[in-house]
Design a protein around this motif. Structure first.
Motif, PDB file in Angstrom:
ATOM      1  N   HIS A   1       7.343   7.082  13.591  1.00 53.18           N
ATOM      2  CA  HIS A   1       7.008   6.158  12.506  1.00 53.18           C
ATOM      3  C   HIS A   1       6.207   6.869  11.417  1.00 53.18           C
ATOM      4  CE1 HIS A   1       6.034   1.609  11.807  1.00 53.18           C
ATOM      5  NE2 HIS A   1       6.927   2.075  10.975  1.00 53.18           N
ATOM      6  N   SER A   2       5.268   7.709  11.835  1.00 50.84           N
ATOM      7  CA  SER A   2       4.387   8.389  10.881  1.00 50.84           C
ATOM      8  C   SER A   2       5.022   9.644  10.297  1.00 50.84           C
ATOM      9  CB  SER A   2       3.061   8.749  11.553  1.00 50.84           C
ATOM     10  OG  SER A   2       3.282   9.569  12.695  1.00 50.84           O
ATOM     11  N   ILE A   3       5.719  10.421  11.145  1.00 46.48           N
ATOM     12  CA  ILE A   3       6.310  11.684  10.678  1.00 46.48           C
ATOM     13  C   ILE A   3       7.414  11.424   9.663  1.00 46.48           C
ATOM     14  CG2 ILE A   3       7.734  13.644  11.402  1.00 46.48           C
ATOM     15  CD1 ILE A   3       6.093  13.827  13.915  1.00 46.48           C
ATOM     16  N   ARG A   4       8.188  10.367   9.874  1.00 48.49           N
ATOM     17  CA  ARG A   4       9.285  10.062   8.954  1.00 48.49           C
ATOM     18  C   ARG A   4       8.755   9.857   7.535  1.00 48.49           C
ATOM     19  NH1 ARG A   4      10.865   6.143  11.447  1.00 48.49           N
ATOM     20  NH2 ARG A   4      12.671   6.973  12.585  1.00 48.49           N
ATOM     21  N   LEU A   5       7.686   9.103   7.399  1.00 46.05           N
ATOM     22  CA  LEU A   5       7.132   8.807   6.074  1.00 46.05           C
ATOM     23  C   LEU A   5       6.510  10.045   5.444  1.00 46.05           C
ATOM     24  CD1 LEU A   5       6.242   6.909   3.803  1.00 46.05           C
ATOM     25  CD2 LEU A   5       4.297   6.226   5.222  1.00 46.05           C
TER      26      LEU A   5
ATOM     27  N   THR B   1      -1.109  10.467  -1.124  1.00 46.75           N
ATOM     28  CA  THR B   1      -1.864  10.242   0.120  1.00 46.75           C
ATOM     29  C   THR B   1      -0.947  10.045   1.322  1.00 46.75           C
ATOM     30  OG1 THR B   1      -1.992   7.880  -0.423  1.00 46.75           O
ATOM     31  CG2 THR B   1      -3.835   9.252  -1.081  1.00 46.75           C
ATOM     32  N   THR B   2       0.233   9.463   1.098  1.00 46.48           N
ATOM     33  CA  THR B   2       1.146   9.205   2.211  1.00 46.48           C
ATOM     34  C   THR B   2       1.927  10.447   2.626  1.00 46.48           C
ATOM     35  OG1 THR B   2       2.586   8.266   0.494  1.00 46.48           O
ATOM     36  CG2 THR B   2       1.471   6.721   1.957  1.00 46.48           C
ATOM     37  N   SER B   3       1.629  11.593   2.015  1.00 45.79           N
ATOM     38  CA  SER B   3       2.228  12.850   2.462  1.00 45.79           C
ATOM     39  C   SER B   3       1.382  13.497   3.547  1.00 45.79           C
ATOM     40  CB  SER B   3       2.380  13.822   1.282  1.00 45.79           C
ATOM     41  OG  SER B   3       1.104  14.230   0.809  1.00 45.79           O
ATOM     42  N   HIS B   4       0.251  12.895   3.870  1.00 46.53           N
ATOM     43  CA  HIS B   4      -0.655  13.434   4.889  1.00 46.53           C
ATOM     44  C   HIS B   4      -0.521  12.649   6.185  1.00 46.53           C
ATOM     45  CE1 HIS B   4      -3.531  16.562   3.370  1.00 46.53           C
ATOM     46  NE2 HIS B   4      -2.790  16.322   2.305  1.00 46.53           N
ATOM     47  N   PHE B   5      -0.381  13.372   7.282  1.00 45.38           N
ATOM     48  CA  PHE B   5      -0.237  12.731   8.586  1.00 45.38           C
ATOM     49  C   PHE B   5      -1.499  11.956   8.966  1.00 45.38           C
ATOM     50  CE2 PHE B   5       2.752  16.383   8.975  1.00 45.38           C
ATOM     51  CZ  PHE B   5       3.906  15.642   9.068  1.00 45.38           C
TER      52      PHE B   5
ATOM     53  N   PHE C   1       0.834  -1.206   0.000  1.00 46.12           N
ATOM     54  CA  PHE C   1       0.000   0.000   0.000  1.00 46.12           C
ATOM     55  C   PHE C   1       0.868   1.255   0.000  1.00 46.12           C
ATOM     56  CE2 PHE C   1      -2.032   3.487   2.289  1.00 46.12           C
ATOM     57  CZ  PHE C   1      -3.196   3.646   1.547  1.00 46.12           C
ATOM     58  N   ILE C   2       1.884   1.283   0.862  1.00 46.82           N
ATOM     59  CA  ILE C   2       2.722   2.475   0.987  1.00 46.82           C
ATOM     60  C   ILE C   2       3.536   2.711  -0.281  1.00 46.82           C
ATOM     61  CG2 ILE C   2       4.646   3.515   2.245  1.00 46.82           C
ATOM     62  CD1 ILE C   2       3.619   2.071   4.748  1.00 46.82           C
ATOM     63  N   VAL C   3       4.147   1.657  -0.815  1.00 47.33           N
ATOM     64  CA  VAL C   3       5.009   1.846  -1.978  1.00 47.33           C
ATOM     65  C   VAL C   3       4.197   2.251  -3.207  1.00 47.33           C
ATOM     66  CG1 VAL C   3       5.044  -0.514  -2.931  1.00 47.33           C
ATOM     67  CG2 VAL C   3       7.083   0.914  -3.094  1.00 47.33           C
ATOM     68  N   PHE C   4       2.996   1.705  -3.365  1.00 48.44           N
ATOM     69  CA  PHE C   4       2.160   2.097  -4.505  1.00 48.44           C
ATOM     70  C   PHE C   4       1.624   3.505  -4.325  1.00 48.44           C
ATOM     71  CE2 PHE C   4       2.244  -2.189  -6.103  1.00 48.44           C
ATOM     72  CZ  PHE C   4       1.969  -2.043  -7.453  1.00 48.44           C
ATOM     73  N   ALA C   5       1.243   3.876  -3.107  1.00 47.40           N
ATOM     74  CA  ALA C   5       0.773   5.242  -2.839  1.00 47.40           C
ATOM     75  C   ALA C   5       1.887   6.248  -3.123  1.00 47.40           C
ATOM     76  CB  ALA C   5       0.300   5.364  -1.391  1.00 47.40           C
ATOM     77  N   ASN C   6       3.110   5.888  -2.742  1.00 46.84           N
ATOM     78  CA  ASN C   6       4.253   6.773  -2.993  1.00 46.84           C
ATOM     79  C   ASN C   6       4.514   6.947  -4.481  1.00 46.84           C
ATOM     80  OD1 ASN C   6       4.512   6.842  -0.236  1.00 46.84           O
ATOM     81  ND2 ASN C   6       6.396   5.646  -0.145  1.00 46.84           N
ATOM     82  N   PHE C   7       4.498   5.841  -5.222  1.00 45.08           N
ATOM     83  CA  PHE C   7       4.807   5.913  -6.648  1.00 45.08           C
ATOM     84  C   PHE C   7       3.680   6.583  -7.447  1.00 45.08           C
ATOM     85  CE2 PHE C   7       7.933   2.270  -6.112  1.00 45.08           C
ATOM     86  CZ  PHE C   7       9.036   3.087  -6.321  1.00 45.08           C
ATOM     87  N   LEU C   8       2.434   6.324  -7.080  1.00 43.50           N
ATOM     88  CA  LEU C   8       1.325   6.978  -7.775  1.00 43.50           C
ATOM     89  C   LEU C   8       1.353   8.487  -7.529  1.00 43.50           C
ATOM     90  CD1 LEU C   8      -1.655   4.505  -7.188  1.00 43.50           C
ATOM     91  CD2 LEU C   8      -0.461   4.965  -9.326  1.00 43.50           C
TER      92      LEU C   8
ATOM     93  N   VAL D   1      -3.082   9.982   7.205  1.00 43.37           N
ATOM     94  CA  VAL D   1      -2.932   8.635   6.654  1.00 43.37           C
ATOM     95  C   VAL D   1      -1.815   7.884   7.379  1.00 43.37           C
ATOM     96  CG1 VAL D   1      -2.359   7.291   4.591  1.00 43.37           C
ATOM     97  CG2 VAL D   1      -3.816   9.324   4.400  1.00 43.37           C
ATOM     98  N   THR D   2      -0.650   8.521   7.489  1.00 44.92           N
ATOM     99  CA  THR D   2       0.496   7.823   8.072  1.00 44.92           C
ATOM    100  C   THR D   2       0.326   7.578   9.570  1.00 44.92           C
ATOM    101  OG1 THR D   2       1.676   9.929   8.395  1.00 44.92           O
ATOM    102  CG2 THR D   2       2.049   8.751   6.329  1.00 44.92           C
ATOM    103  N   VAL D   3      -0.366   8.492  10.254  1.00 48.80           N
ATOM    104  CA  VAL D   3      -0.600   8.293  11.695  1.00 48.80           C
ATOM    105  C   VAL D   3      -1.482   7.071  11.927  1.00 48.80           C
ATOM    106  CG1 VAL D   3      -1.779   9.244  13.717  1.00 48.80           C
ATOM    107  CG2 VAL D   3      -0.198  10.670  12.439  1.00 48.80           C
TER     108      VAL D   3
END
Length: 251
Positions: free
Chosen positions: A182-186, A120-124, A104-111, A126-128
């Motif tokens: 964990h969440s802030i790093r991403l 989507t993974t640039s939003h806390f 999920f994370i790698v596809f969200a990052n690449f899309l 989601v990552t939180v």
């Protein structure tokens, strides 16, 4: 990827953070609990992309794999070995969960690297949620498997006795800070990278610096491709490390 506008003084105006604004997909009303937004759309596309690769791409399995089957098998073997090597063989039962997290994370990052898309993974928000799910899962597993012995994770028995209570307090604090880091790093890495790309893209409209700006965008885009994979890998391997602590608190 960049939006430019001329200011009142005739200068170039662009807003790097505009790309992270959550907006309704239909209409211009306020964003409510059940509002379909750009985040909803790109999270759905992420799930569809994962299903397309891991389910549809491997449905016609053959001895000589095709491209999609090869990628699916490579991802499967990569994460399986990570779980086994980092968390131990008794953590393999959690492989489906960890594999789902990584994909999920790698596809969200690449899309999110597609021009005009939303990361989507640039939003806390989601990552939180992802980090809290890992934190709760690991904590529950730790107490279910080890009982009160799980608290031994916070007691540094190898340290001198007078220092152990102080170290225990530090260990407890660091444990509860895990979902934050964990969440802030991403989210932080992805947000920063995309913002820098947009800044370079904004300067590309100025003739004098256009070649340098285009070169900067190209370099940053290549770096973001690498970061997108690395951040998914880091999030996943930290999950394995936390799981190892839950399964083996005395180690």
């Amino acid at each position: 990827m960049a939006t430019e506008a001329k200011g009142e003084a005739g200068g170039l105006v662009f807003h790097p953070m505009d790309q992270f604004i959550v907006s309704p997909l239909f209409g211009d009303g306020p964003v409510g609990l059940f509002t379909i937004t750009n985040v909803t759309l790109w999270m759905a596309l992420t799930i569809i992309a994962v299903i397309a690769l891991m389910v549809l791409g491997t449905s016609g399995r053959s001895t000589i794999p095709g491209r999609m089957q090869s990628i699916g098998e490579l991802a499967y073997g990569f994460i399986y070995k990570m779980v086994e090597d980092v968390a131990g063989k008794d953590a393999v039962g959690f492989f489906p969960y960890i594999m789902t997290l990584f994909m999920f994370i790698v596809f969200a990052n690449f899309l999110g690297l597609i021009p005009g898309s939303f990361t989507t993974t640039s939003h806390f928000a989601v990552t939180v949620v992802l980090a809290l799910l890992v934190f709760i899962t690991v904590t529950v597993v730790g107490f279910v498997k080890n009982g009160a012995a799980f608290l031994g994770l916070f007691w540094v028995s190898s340290a001198p006795l007078p220092l152990r209570p102080i170290l225990a307090i530090i260990e407890v604090i660091s444990y509860f800070v895990r979902p934050v880091s964990h969440s802030i790093r991403l989210a932080g890495n992805l947000m920063a990278g995309h913002a820098v790309i947009k800044v370079f893209a904004g300067f590309a409209a100025i003739a004098a610096v256009s070649p340098l700006a285009i070169l900067g965008v190209t370099a940053m885009y290549g770096l973001e491709i690498l970061v997108s994979f690395i951040q998914a890998y880091v999030f996943t391997i930290l999950t394995c490390v936390y799981l190892k602590d839950a399964l083996h608190p005395s180690h």
